[in-house]
Design an enzyme around this catalytic site. Structure first.
Site, PDB file in Angstrom:
ATOM      1  N   HIS A 183     -13.243  27.613   1.080  1.00  0.00           N
ATOM      2  CA  HIS A 183     -11.958  28.316   1.084  1.00  0.00           C
ATOM      3  C   HIS A 183     -10.981  27.473   1.882  1.00  0.00           C
ATOM      4  CE1 HIS A 183     -13.737  29.470   4.861  1.00  0.00           C
ATOM      5  NE2 HIS A 183     -12.656  30.105   5.255  1.00  0.00           N
ATOM      6  N   ASP A 188      -9.823  25.457   9.429  1.00  0.00           N
ATOM      7  CA  ASP A 188     -11.010  24.866  10.067  1.00  0.00           C
ATOM      8  C   ASP A 188     -11.952  24.237   9.034  1.00  0.00           C
ATOM      9  OD1 ASP A 188     -11.289  27.687   9.520  1.00  0.00           O
ATOM     10  OD2 ASP A 188     -13.247  27.667  10.529  1.00  0.00           O
TER      11      ASP A 188
HETATM   12 ZN   LIG Z   1     -12.549  31.249   7.025  1.00  0.00          ZN
HETATM   13 ZN   LIG Z   2     -14.210  29.272   9.225  1.00  0.00          ZN
END
Ligand SMILES: [Zn+2]
Ligand SMILES: [Zn+2]
Length: 308
Positions: free
Chosen positions: A94, A98
């Site tokens: 996704h 991060d």
């Molecule tokens: Zn996430």
């Molecule tokens: Zn994450």
């Protein structure tokens, strides 16, 4: 139990690093079906020198399939002696930062290290726009490295983006990758992945709260790599917006106890914890949480650069 990478595969990987060949070179000799899971980054957004940003490699023979590109990914590939000049394919779970902050690193460092062919990247809708914006941000670098004295391979920075739907997204030479829609709070599109190779099956959760589709995909799998946080440490945080922390974690992530419940039903042969939002919990506290959930099988708290 750790699964040490075979000597043959290790030799091939060292060769790939020491003398960069064109990406996905077909010149590597005998096919090697050895499948190894390499934890490149077991961390989360908080910068931790010992736990790099989310990234997991599934190495099948001489091919490296990379799942997520958290910050530090090229350095972790180098440390793991995996190819720094382009992976076989990249799969993004996704578009949370991060999991994608290492994308420019992966794109441009692999090029500078000799990549001459487009990188194959699979992921949710929006990945193409992200890659286009990254290319635009580094457009001056591209011109200088291509036309100047560096002589980097023209076009070697390119990425072939495949915006995917649930189901089989990659199927080649005995390696099949299936995208599983997972439940990551308000994200419209987030995926886990199941990887089936000639010798093993691996499921990588991505970021998700307990997810029935992921559980079904993980039933009896050889390795389940799953995100986790310690239920016993979850409480509102003393910061602006921190009163919603508990609700956020419930909607977006999976606790150790919930993971233990899921694993008790799915019965993976090995459960690896990753993307560990520690909140101060020790390894043994995380394992205890998984046990409280009812899972009695093998479970390890993943550390960067471990191989299974
Ligand atoms: Zn996430
Ligand atoms: Zn994450």
């Amino acid at each position: 139990m750790r699964f040490p990478i075979s000597l043959t595969a290790a030799a091939l990987l060292v060769a790939a690093v020491s003398r960069p060949a064109p990406q996905q070179a077909a010149s590597v000799a005998a096919a090697d079906d050895t499948t190894t899971v390499v934890l490149l980054g077991t961390g989360m957004p908080r910068p931790d020198p010992d736990a790099s940003g989310p990234a997991t490699a599934v190495v099948v023979g001489h091919k490296t399939f990379l799942f997520d590109a958290g910050p530090g990914v090229e350095r972790r590939l180098a440390a793991a002696r995996l190819p720094i000049n382009g992976v076989t394919a990249l799969f993004i779970t996704h578009l949370h930062s991060d999991h994608t902050l290492g994308l420019p690193d992966l794109i441009f460092t692999s090029w500078v290290m000799g990549r001459a062919r487009p990188m194959q990247a699979y992921g949710p809708h929006g990945l193409r726009a992200m890659v286009d914006d990254i290319d635009a941000a580094w457009s001056e670098d591209i011109v200088i490295r291509t036309n100047g004295l560096e002589h980097d391979p023209p076009g070697g920075w390119r990425v072939n983006v495949h915006e995917i739907k649930p189901g089989v997204v990659y199927d080649s030479d005995g390696v099949r990758v299936t995208a599983i829609p997972v439940l990551h709070g308000s994200w419209k599109e987030a995926y886990g992945y199941r990887i089936d190779t000639p010798t093993r099956s691996v499921v990588i959760s991505g970021d998700t709260r307990p997810c029935p589709a992921l559980e079904a995909a993980a039933r009896g799998v050889d390795v389940l790599v799953h995100e986790v946080y310690p239920a016993s440490k979850l409480k509102p945080e003393n910061r602006p917006g921190g009163q919603d922390w508990v609700e956020y974690m419930h909607q977006f992530h999976t606790s150790d106890v919930e993971l233990g419940q899921l694993a008790a039903r799915a019965q993976p042969k090995l459960l690896i914890l990753t993307h560990i939002v520690r909140m101060g919990a020790t390894d043994s506290e995380l394992i205890a949480g998984v046990r409280r959930g009812g899972f009695r099988g093998k479970v390890v708290v993943g550390k960067d650069l471990e191989r299974f």
